[in-house]
Motif scaffolding. Structure first.
Motif, mmCIF file in Angstrom:
data_model
loop_
_atom_site.group_PDB
_atom_site.id
_atom_site.type_symbol
_atom_site.label_atom_id
_atom_site.label_comp_id
_atom_site.label_asym_id
_atom_site.label_seq_id
_atom_site.Cartn_x
_atom_site.Cartn_y
_atom_site.Cartn_z
ATOM 1 N N ILE A 256 33.583 43.439 33.170
ATOM 2 C CA ILE A 256 32.176 43.414 33.676
ATOM 3 C C ILE A 256 32.161 42.463 34.997
ATOM 4 O O ILE A 256 31.453 42.559 35.871
ATOM 5 C CB ILE A 256 31.283 42.860 32.523
ATOM 6 C CG1 ILE A 256 31.201 43.753 31.461
ATOM 7 C CG2 ILE A 256 29.881 42.570 32.950
ATOM 8 C CD1 ILE A 256 30.216 43.363 30.437
ATOM 9 N N PHE A 257 32.779 41.216 34.747
ATOM 10 C CA PHE A 257 32.653 40.395 36.102
ATOM 11 C C PHE A 257 33.308 41.086 37.449
ATOM 12 O O PHE A 257 32.920 41.079 38.448
ATOM 13 C CB PHE A 257 33.318 39.184 35.807
ATOM 14 C CG PHE A 257 33.683 38.183 36.861
ATOM 15 C CD1 PHE A 257 32.284 37.497 37.369
ATOM 16 C CD2 PHE A 257 34.764 37.946 37.492
ATOM 17 C CE1 PHE A 257 32.492 36.653 38.176
ATOM 18 C CE2 PHE A 257 34.751 37.169 38.545
ATOM 19 C CZ PHE A 257 33.732 36.626 38.906
ATOM 20 N N ARG A 258 34.373 41.616 37.336
ATOM 21 C CA ARG A 258 34.904 42.248 38.343
ATOM 22 C C ARG A 258 34.136 43.541 38.758
ATOM 23 O O ARG A 258 34.048 43.747 39.956
ATOM 24 C CB ARG A 258 36.390 42.730 37.875
ATOM 25 C CG ARG A 258 37.391 41.585 37.664
ATOM 26 C CD ARG A 258 38.921 42.075 37.157
ATOM 27 N NE ARG A 258 39.559 40.846 37.318
ATOM 28 C CZ ARG A 258 40.944 41.072 36.763
ATOM 29 N NH1 ARG A 258 41.478 42.245 36.221
ATOM 30 N NH2 ARG A 258 41.546 39.898 36.820
ATOM 31 N N THR A 259 33.583 44.161 37.900
ATOM 32 C CA THR A 259 32.843 45.398 38.349
ATOM 33 C C THR A 259 31.572 44.965 38.964
ATOM 34 O O THR A 259 30.878 45.578 39.849
ATOM 35 C CB THR A 259 32.582 46.218 37.091
ATOM 36 O OG1 THR A 259 33.719 46.596 36.610
ATOM 37 C CG2 THR A 259 31.693 47.494 37.556
ATOM 38 N N SER A 260 30.786 43.661 38.563
ATOM 39 C CA SER A 260 29.485 43.124 39.052
ATOM 40 C C SER A 260 29.627 42.455 40.110
ATOM 41 O O SER A 260 28.496 42.047 40.761
ATOM 42 C CB SER A 260 28.906 42.462 37.714
ATOM 43 O OG SER A 260 28.773 43.345 36.489
ATOM 44 N N THR A 261 30.789 42.110 40.583
ATOM 45 C CA THR A 261 31.069 41.198 41.970
ATOM 46 C C THR A 261 31.812 42.041 42.838
ATOM 47 O O THR A 261 32.571 42.867 42.631
ATOM 48 C CB THR A 261 31.817 40.001 41.599
ATOM 49 O OG1 THR A 261 33.019 40.254 41.059
ATOM 50 C CG2 THR A 261 31.121 39.047 40.606
ATOM 51 N N THR A 262 31.386 41.733 44.010
ATOM 52 C CA THR A 262 32.090 41.988 45.195
ATOM 53 C C THR A 262 32.288 41.108 46.282
ATOM 54 O O THR A 262 31.344 40.089 46.447
ATOM 55 C CB THR A 262 31.188 43.374 46.001
ATOM 56 O OG1 THR A 262 32.031 43.941 46.914
ATOM 57 C CG2 THR A 262 30.025 42.810 46.502
ATOM 58 N N TRP A 263 33.462 41.177 47.031
ATOM 59 C CA TRP A 263 33.739 39.949 47.993
ATOM 60 C C TRP A 263 33.732 40.633 49.361
ATOM 61 O O TRP A 263 33.697 41.694 49.884
ATOM 62 C CB TRP A 263 35.263 39.877 47.798
ATOM 63 C CG TRP A 263 35.560 38.914 46.790
ATOM 64 C CD1 TRP A 263 35.993 39.144 45.283
ATOM 65 C CD2 TRP A 263 35.742 37.547 46.501
ATOM 66 N NE1 TRP A 263 36.170 38.183 44.703
ATOM 67 C CE2 TRP A 263 36.198 37.136 45.311
ATOM 68 C CE3 TRP A 263 35.485 36.437 47.722
ATOM 69 C CZ2 TRP A 263 36.006 35.603 44.951
ATOM 70 C CZ3 TRP A 263 35.641 35.035 47.200
ATOM 71 C CH2 TRP A 263 35.918 34.863 46.017
#
Length: 416
Positions: A256-263
């Motif tokens: 969920i964290f990796r899907t919900s964030t972008t760099w």
């Protein structure tokens, strides 16, 4: 608040002692994190040598003389963690306190150097049952019991939600037992029933009010959200003293964290090369899934974008033979990375699911040419925002002169 401000001065004293070599650092690689504060309870972490204990005792004496918050060592308890017998003798001599054994229970949470077992969390469920014993549930209406469940019973196990991530398999049995206690108190006026089922599915009851639920916190999902916030703070706030620690996180939280964030990549020193979403809104694991198993797990967690792009070091992370599919993904990844350049600005991590982003995605994906999909979502979930865009889409199509409402291949005819 005043106590917290005063304890911050104690923390500054400890940091000053670390900088001048009076106290040993807890770790040699990271900044010292020697104090933990919760309400009026303070925990100081230090090494067991005699010099460190003498410095700690003298700092507490100086802090007490200045602030008036003097330490009563008869009410303190040192807890040795993996200490030898000579260390225990030194602790008794210098601090003159009653030594508490380890593992121990602190603030209701069992502390240990190993993963906690499900049985160690059983006192949490027992505490809930004991709380219910003092309530006269038969004299309360269902609305009053709902208020107690939302604001009292659901809040009691919240501080152990991070700890629940360490139990296997998730969700642990104690979490199911807590949900059963809440469900039976809400529906049946008591804490025990024969079948343990309610008139409405518990997941539907835990939905927000605007989605047809009763707004009861879902402890499992609340724990995922809490652990995801820890991951967010670890990547965005380097001032946290626990940034260098390994945070408890299960597969659902990480996904969920990796899907919900972008760099937004700048110098590439903070963003991870293999797992973070930084290349055209995707991660290397999504672009080249056949290459990821060839990278050692330690390199996945430590290799930054700057390190991977420098002299193309990401190629050296690949170990093993490339399959035909992996070879195709390797060439595709090479073509994507070749024009990529870094800048001098720091990396920036952003959260995707803001209100504006969701509204923008709804306009792009559904409005106005997917009216049958909107109608199906409206009938199933009854979202107000979808209902608004459904009728806006109908009016748009009917008022558009380029579309003939009498035709058989338009969204309007399909909707009808």
């Amino acid at each position: 608040m005043l106590f917290a401000i005063a304890i911050d001065a104690l923390n500054s004293l400890l940091l000053h002692a670390h900088r001048h070599g009076l106290l040993q650092r807890l770790t040699t690689r990271h900044a010292p994190s020697s104090i933990s504060l919760f309400a009026d309870d303070v925990v100081i972490f230090c090494h067991p040598p005699r010099q460190d204990l003498q410095v700690i005792r003298e700092l507490l004496h100086v802090f007490g003389e200045v602030s008036g918050l003097r330490t009563d060592f008869t009410k303190c308890s040192p807890t040795p963690i993996r200490c030898e017998d000579p260390d225990l003798l030194t602790i008794n001599t210098e601090l003159a306190c009653v030594v508490a054994p380890f593992p121990m229970t602190y603030l209701g949470i069992p502390l240990s150097v190993r993963k906690p077992s499900a049985s160690s969390l059983q006192p949490i469920a027992d505490k809930l049952s004991k709380k219910l014993a003092s309530w006269r549930a038969m004299l309360l209406s269902r609305g009053e019991r709902l208020a107690l469940v939302c604001h009292v019973l659901s809040a009691m196990p919240s501080h152990i939600l991070v700890l629940l991530a360490l139990c296997r398999p998730p969700p642990p049995p104690v979490l199911k037992q807590i949900n059963r206690i809440l469900r039976e108190f809400l529906w049946y006026d008591r804490k025990e029933t024969q079948n343990g089922h309610g008139p409405v599915h518990w997941q539907r009851v835990c939905r927000p009010l605007e989605l047809g639920g009763l707004g009861i916190p879902d402890l499992h999902r609340q724990g995922i959200a809490m652990r995801a916030r820890w991951l967010w703070l670890q990547r965005t706030d380097p001032s946290k003293p626990w940034v260098h620690l390994h945070l408890p996180s299960d597969a659902d939280t990480t996904a969920i964290f990796r899907t919900s964030t972008t760099w937004t990549v700048g110098d590439g020193r903070s963003c991870l090369f293999w797992t973070d979403y930084w290349l055209h809104g995707k991660s290397i694991a999504d672009i080249a899934p056949s290459l990821l198993p060839l990278v050692p797990r330690r390199r996945r967690k430590s290799c930054t974008v700057a390190e991977g792009l420098s002299d193309r070091r990401w190629i050296a992370d690949l170990h093993g033979a490339l399959t035909p599919r992996a070879l195709v993904e390797y060439v595709h990844l090479w073509q994507l990375l070749r024009p990529f350049t870094l800048s001098t600005t720091p990396d920036h991590l952003s959260w995707r699911w803001t209100a504006n982003v969701l509204l923008h995605q709804l306009r792009i994906n559904f409005y106005p040419y997917d009216l049958p999909i909107l109608l199906m979502l409206h009938l199933q979930y009854k979202y107000r925002i979808i209902r608004v865009y459904l009728w806006k889409g109908v009016l748009f199509l009917l008022s558009n002169e380029a579309i003939d409402p009498s035709a058989t291949n338009t969204p309007v005819s399909m909707l009808v």
